[in-house]
Design an enzyme around this catalytic site. Structure first.
Site, PDB file in Angstrom:
ATOM      1  N   SER A 149       0.885  -1.242  -0.065  1.00 15.45           N
ATOM      2  CA  SER A 149       0.089  -0.044  -0.175  1.00 15.45           C
ATOM      3  C   SER A 149       0.811   1.327   0.137  1.00 15.45           C
ATOM      4  CB  SER A 149      -0.666   0.045   1.296  1.00 15.45           C
ATOM      5  OG  SER A 149      -1.505   1.136   1.476  1.00 15.45           O
ATOM      6  N   TYR A 162      -1.241  -0.462  10.633  1.00 13.90           N
ATOM      7  CA  TYR A 162      -1.273  -0.847   9.147  1.00 13.90           C
ATOM      8  C   TYR A 162      -0.209  -0.321   8.428  1.00 13.90           C
ATOM      9  CZ  TYR A 162      -3.465  -0.722   4.678  1.00 13.90           C
ATOM     10  OH  TYR A 162      -3.822  -1.422   3.426  1.00 13.90           O
TER      11      TYR A 162
END
Length: 254
Positions: A149, A162
């Site tokens: 990501s 995350y």
């Protein structure tokens, strides 16, 4: 015309929805026999049925790759069924962002388990078979494609764990690339910006509101956009290794 991935076998985790589902469908279009892995048995079987209806070859294996023995069993089943493994796409992911005070350790553990450990367990089990394919297959190359990501590149308040998990995926992929590149096993990482998947709906309520505000006016990517990148990597000739692809929505400037 011969499909570019004909006679190859591709294992895709997180294949019940989102990027994993799109990647499996796209690789099947290129001629690969796809093995779809996910925890939601009915959903993975639906995707496998769709691949078959579209003329492709698919096998659904419901499994939780955050369990090391389960991940190893999946890889073992793939090789026993197909006799080989050429491509791995680690697309299983968890995104449970939000205020760190309100977050639970279970949420943090889940992100580390899925994003880091799941990837690690699948790669560990698959390595011998991928190296064998790279040595003996007609393509003379094998691929691991990890979905990270932009959160694996830029840290943001409220996204700490995350961020940590995706930074880990990006770093591990680069280290593996250096370790195995000279054996024709390519490691690639794809780092998408905002993609229109169900992950956004898994976050804390206040986090969803914050994300909606943050991405207001941004036309999110479709899972198929990332699947196109997966196919580009996997169908590249042996001489060309795509180490890293960053894909953001045109409107996303962060």
């Amino acid at each position: 015309m011969t499909s570019k991935l004909e006679s190859t076998v591709a294992l895709v985790t997180g294949a019940s929805s989102g990027i994993g589902r799109a990647a499996a469908l796209r690789l099947a279009e290129e001629g690969a026999s796809v093995v779809l892995v996910g925890r939601r048995a009915a959903r993975v079987r639906e995707v496998a049925d769709l691949v078959t209806r579209q003329g492709g070859k698919a096998l659904a294996i419901p499994a939780d790759v955050t369990v090391a023995d389960a991940a190893a069993s999946v890889v073992r089943d793939v090789v026993e069924t197909h006799g080989r493994l050429d491509i791995v796409v680690n697309a299983a992911g968890a995104m449970l962002n939000g205020d760190s005070i309100r977050a639970t350790l279970d949420e943090w553990d889940q992100m580390v388990d899925v994003n880091v450990k799941g990837t690690m367990y699948v790669v560990k089990a698959a390595l011998p078979h991928l190296l064998e394919a790279a040595e003996s297959a007609e393509r003379q190359v094998a691929d691991v494609i990890n979905i990270s990501s932009v959160a694996g590149r830029v840290a943001t308040a409220g996204v700490a764990i995350y961020n940590a998990s995706k930074f880990g995926v990006t770093a591990a992929t680069e280290a593996w690339r250096q370790e195995f590149g000279d054996r024709n096993l390519r490691f690639s990482v794809i780092e998408p910006g905002a993609v229109d998947t169900e992950l956004f709906g898994h976050q804390q309520g206040h986090a969803q509101e914050a994300e909606n505000q943050r991405f207001e006016g941004v036309e999110k990517l479709h899972p198929e956009d990332i699947a196109d990148a997966v196919a580009y990597i996997a169908t590249s000739p042996r001489r060309r290794a795509i180490n890293e692809i960053v894909i953001r929505p045109t409107d996303q400037n962060f």
